[in-house]
Scaffold this motif. Structure first.
Motif, PDB file in Angstrom:
ATOM      1  N   ARG A  55      17.459 -55.839  21.237  1.00 33.15           N
ATOM      2  CA  ARG A  55      17.111 -55.080  22.437  1.00 33.15           C
ATOM      3  C   ARG A  55      17.719 -53.678  22.408  1.00 33.15           C
ATOM      4  NH1 ARG A  55      19.234 -57.537  27.925  1.00 33.15           N
ATOM      5  NH2 ARG A  55      21.184 -56.962  26.892  1.00 33.15           N
ATOM      6  N   ARG A  99       8.671 -69.836  25.081  1.00 37.75           N
ATOM      7  CA  ARG A  99       9.871 -69.295  24.426  1.00 37.75           C
ATOM      8  C   ARG A  99       9.609 -67.899  23.872  1.00 37.75           C
ATOM      9  NH1 ARG A  99      14.237 -67.182  24.059  1.00 37.75           N
ATOM     10  NH2 ARG A  99      15.415 -67.318  22.123  1.00 37.75           N
ATOM     11  N   SER A 121      14.936 -62.013  14.553  1.00 37.39           N
ATOM     12  CA  SER A 121      15.726 -62.945  15.362  1.00 37.39           C
ATOM     13  C   SER A 121      16.057 -64.187  14.528  1.00 37.39           C
ATOM     14  CB  SER A 121      14.971 -63.317  16.637  1.00 37.39           C
ATOM     15  OG  SER A 121      13.783 -64.023  16.342  1.00 37.39           O
ATOM     16  N   GLU A 143       9.660 -65.420  26.768  1.00 40.14           N
ATOM     17  CA  GLU A 143      11.039 -65.224  27.223  1.00 40.14           C
ATOM     18  C   GLU A 143      11.797 -64.312  26.260  1.00 40.14           C
ATOM     19  OE1 GLU A 143      14.893 -68.063  28.316  1.00 40.14           O
ATOM     20  OE2 GLU A 143      13.403 -68.746  26.865  1.00 40.14           O
ATOM     21  N   GLN A 144      11.635 -64.559  24.969  1.00 40.09           N
ATOM     22  CA  GLN A 144      12.334 -63.789  23.940  1.00 40.09           C
ATOM     23  C   GLN A 144      11.898 -62.322  23.971  1.00 40.09           C
ATOM     24  OE1 GLN A 144      11.487 -65.175  19.974  1.00 40.09           O
ATOM     25  NE2 GLN A 144      13.597 -64.901  19.305  1.00 40.09           N
ATOM     26  N   GLN A 145      10.599 -62.083  24.045  1.00 42.33           N
ATOM     27  CA  GLN A 145      10.113 -60.708  24.021  1.00 42.33           C
ATOM     28  C   GLN A 145      10.510 -59.949  25.275  1.00 42.33           C
ATOM     29  OE1 GLN A 145       7.778 -58.662  25.644  1.00 42.33           O
ATOM     30  NE2 GLN A 145       8.140 -57.059  24.110  1.00 42.33           N
ATOM     31  N   ARG A 146      10.471 -60.594  26.418  1.00 40.90           N
ATOM     32  CA  ARG A 146      10.860 -59.914  27.655  1.00 40.90           C
ATOM     33  C   ARG A 146      12.323 -59.510  27.630  1.00 40.90           C
ATOM     34  NH1 ARG A 146       7.309 -63.614  31.925  1.00 40.90           N
ATOM     35  NH2 ARG A 146       5.434 -62.295  31.844  1.00 40.90           N
ATOM     36  N   PHE A 147      13.137 -60.283  26.926  1.00 38.24           N
ATOM     37  CA  PHE A 147      14.541 -59.905  26.778  1.00 38.24           C
ATOM     38  C   PHE A 147      14.696 -58.771  25.764  1.00 38.24           C
ATOM     39  CE2 PHE A 147      18.660 -60.160  24.685  1.00 38.24           C
ATOM     40  CZ  PHE A 147      19.526 -60.139  25.771  1.00 38.24           C
ATOM     41  N   CYS A 148      13.993 -58.861  24.645  1.00 39.24           N
ATOM     42  CA  CYS A 148      14.186 -57.908  23.548  1.00 39.24           C
ATOM     43  C   CYS A 148      13.442 -56.584  23.764  1.00 39.24           C
ATOM     44  CB  CYS A 148      13.745 -58.531  22.225  1.00 39.24           C
ATOM     45  SG  CYS A 148      14.788 -59.916  21.694  1.00 39.24           S
ATOM     46  N   ARG A 149      12.346 -56.609  24.490  1.00 32.35           N
ATOM     47  CA  ARG A 149      11.603 -55.405  24.884  1.00 32.35           C
ATOM     48  C   ARG A 149      11.057 -54.614  23.699  1.00 32.35           C
ATOM     49  NH1 ARG A 149      15.954 -54.714  29.191  1.00 32.35           N
ATOM     50  NH2 ARG A 149      16.933 -53.133  27.874  1.00 32.35           N
ATOM     51  N   GLU A 155      19.801 -61.267  19.508  1.00 29.08           N
ATOM     52  CA  GLU A 155      18.749 -60.718  20.357  1.00 29.08           C
ATOM     53  C   GLU A 155      19.250 -59.538  21.186  1.00 29.08           C
ATOM     54  OE1 GLU A 155      16.610 -63.686  22.554  1.00 29.08           O
ATOM     55  OE2 GLU A 155      16.298 -64.935  20.779  1.00 29.08           O
ATOM     56  N   ALA A 156      20.508 -59.548  21.569  1.00 29.51           N
ATOM     57  CA  ALA A 156      21.050 -58.412  22.322  1.00 29.51           C
ATOM     58  C   ALA A 156      21.033 -57.142  21.479  1.00 29.51           C
ATOM     59  CB  ALA A 156      22.473 -58.719  22.789  1.00 29.51           C
TER      60      ALA A 156
END
Length: 223
Positions: free
Chosen positions: A49, A72, A34, A75-81, A45-46
């Protein structure tokens, strides 16, 4: 004594095609970078993911983050999975515990930038709080932080001392390539090796160099 094969993490993956190549060649993990203050391989980040969602089971996906606050990073990890968070910078007291509580299924890997004996002391302090350490050659004290992807080799004997002093798996990074990774494995005896720029002579993941790297790892026996 039986030794498990040295694992290979291919970092700076920039596309689903590169991820597929790394997986076909036998990588056990891929690194997805990232936003960073410096260094190669950063992607949106999209895209991180999308790539992570399409990696087959059994291959770990590492989110490389320079964020240092628990909020942060979560938040970042939950988006990127991704399956794993790779913290490339030092974080404050309690951050690892907060990540563990919020993300119990996600592995935590802390990067240690190996420069002097302070790196050994830092490793011993941090190791009980994480799932693995990754020894790299950055310089967080530089005017513009260097947090990975430098292509520099650090002191492997110090890395071996760190590996022998902690009770968690240790990945070795920093300037590895097909020509030196075998020697690095013999000297350090890491759980895994991590490579980015050493396989990218023109910026893209090179299939020939990747194949040579995988052969060199397979032939190397840790001391």
């Amino acid at each position: 004594m039986f030794r498990a094969p040295t694992r290979v993490k291919i970092c700076c993956i920039a596309s689903e095609e590169e991820a597929g190549l790394a997986v076909r060649m036998g990588a056990s993990a891929i690194g997805l970078v990232s936003q960073m203050p410096s260094g190669p391989g950063t992607i949106a980040e999209a895209l991180i993911r999308d790539i992570a969602d399409n990696v087959p089971p059994g291959v770990d996906t590492f989110l490389l983050t320079c964020e240092t606050t628990a909020e942060r990073i979560i938040e970042q990890q939950r988006f990127c999975r991704t399956t794993t968070i790779q913290l490339v910078d030092e974080v404050g007291p309690g951050v690892h515990a907060r990540l563990r509580e919020a993300l119990p299924e996600v592995s935590i890997v802390q990067v240690i930038h190996v420069r002097n004996d302070d790196s050994l002391r830092e490793s011993v302090t941090v190791a009980p709080n994480v799932d693995a350490l990754l020894l790299d050659s950055g310089n967080p004290s530089a005017p513009t932080k260097e947090l990975g992807g430098t292509g520099r080799v650090h002191d492997w004997m110090l890395s071996r001392r760190i590996r022998e002093s902690v009770d968690v798996p240790v990945y070795l990074a920093g300037g590895l390539n097909p020509g030196n990774v075998g020697k690095a494995i013999v000297q350090v005896g890491p759980f895994g090796v991590d490579v980015c720029s050493g396989l990218r002579p023109s910026g893209k993941l090179d299939e020939v160099k990747l194949a040579a790297f995988m052969r060199a790892v397979a032939l190397a026996t840790p001391a």
